[in-house]
Design a protein around this motif. Sequence first.
Motif, mmCIF file in Angstrom:
data_model
loop_
_atom_site.group_PDB
_atom_site.id
_atom_site.type_symbol
_atom_site.label_atom_id
_atom_site.label_comp_id
_atom_site.label_asym_id
_atom_site.label_seq_id
_atom_site.Cartn_x
_atom_site.Cartn_y
_atom_site.Cartn_z
ATOM 1 N N THR A 274 -64.049 46.520 37.423
ATOM 2 C CA THR A 274 -63.376 45.145 37.581
ATOM 3 C C THR A 274 -62.171 45.209 36.664
ATOM 4 N N THR A 275 -60.948 44.833 37.240
ATOM 5 C CA THR A 275 -59.734 44.566 36.165
ATOM 6 C C THR A 275 -59.609 43.272 36.641
ATOM 7 N N LYS A 276 -58.653 42.928 35.515
ATOM 8 C CA LYS A 276 -58.121 41.296 35.523
ATOM 9 C C LYS A 276 -56.618 41.583 34.930
ATOM 10 N N ILE A 277 -55.718 40.617 35.898
ATOM 11 C CA ILE A 277 -54.486 40.815 35.312
ATOM 12 C C ILE A 277 -54.496 39.668 34.198
ATOM 13 N N ILE A 278 -54.018 40.315 32.892
ATOM 14 C CA ILE A 278 -54.175 39.529 31.773
ATOM 15 C C ILE A 278 -52.407 38.912 31.328
ATOM 16 N N SER A 279 -51.553 39.678 31.915
ATOM 17 C CA SER A 279 -50.178 39.050 31.820
ATOM 18 C C SER A 279 -49.383 39.377 32.939
ATOM 19 N N MET A 280 -48.485 38.266 33.362
ATOM 20 C CA MET A 280 -47.465 38.829 34.275
ATOM 21 C C MET A 280 -46.242 37.927 34.189
ATOM 22 N N ASP A 281 -45.100 38.571 34.261
ATOM 23 C CA ASP A 281 -43.614 38.050 34.248
ATOM 24 C C ASP A 281 -42.972 38.647 35.299
ATOM 25 N N LYS A 282 -43.150 37.741 36.409
ATOM 26 C CA LYS A 282 -42.419 38.088 37.739
ATOM 27 C C LYS A 282 -40.701 38.553 37.661
ATOM 28 N N PRO A 283 -40.308 39.326 38.035
ATOM 29 C CA PRO A 283 -40.594 40.777 38.522
ATOM 30 C C PRO A 283 -40.698 41.640 37.366
#
Length: 160
Positions: free
Chosen positions: A67-76
Motif C-alpha cells: 500500500t502506497t500513499k501520495i504524500i505530496s503533489m505539485d501538478k505537473p
Amino acid sequence: MSRIYLETVINADIHCVFDLARDIDLHQNSTSKTHEKAIAGRTSGLIEENETVTWRAKHLGVYQTLTTKIISMDKPIQFTDEMQKGAFKSLHHQHIFKTVNGKTVMTDIFEFESPLGCIGKFFNKFFLKNYLTNFLLERNKMIKTVAESNSVIDMKKQFS
C-alpha cells in the motif's frame, strides 16, 4: 538505504507525461509481467494527493501486497509516494518532471530499505536494486511509448 535514480526523456507535453505517470490503469498494464493489480484505495484513473492504492503482485515467485500513499503533489512538477504497508522496511518514490528543449524529462528517485538488517542490505545490493531498476525502466518505457504515440486518448483501448 538503497537509491535508484533514473531520467527518461520523453518527446511529449509535461502535463501528458505527469498524468500518465500517475495513471493506475497504465501502471497495471506496464507491470503485466508481475500480474500487478490495484485491489484497494484508488483502483483506476489518476491518483491524487493523499490517496492510497494497494497493489497485489507476484515478485520473486511470491504474491505480495503493498500500500502506497501520495504524500505530496505539485501538478505537473512532482508527486511523491510512500509505502504505508508492505514487505519493505521503507519505500519512498519521488517523480519529478521538467520541460527541457520542448521535451519532458521524467526523473525517478526511488529509495528503499529491506527488512532483515545485514541480510537485507546484502540482498538489496546484489539483487533487489537491479530487479527494481529493471521494473522501473519497463514502466517508464511504456509511459514514453504511450506519450509519444499521440494516441493517449486511445491508451486504455490499446492496453486493454
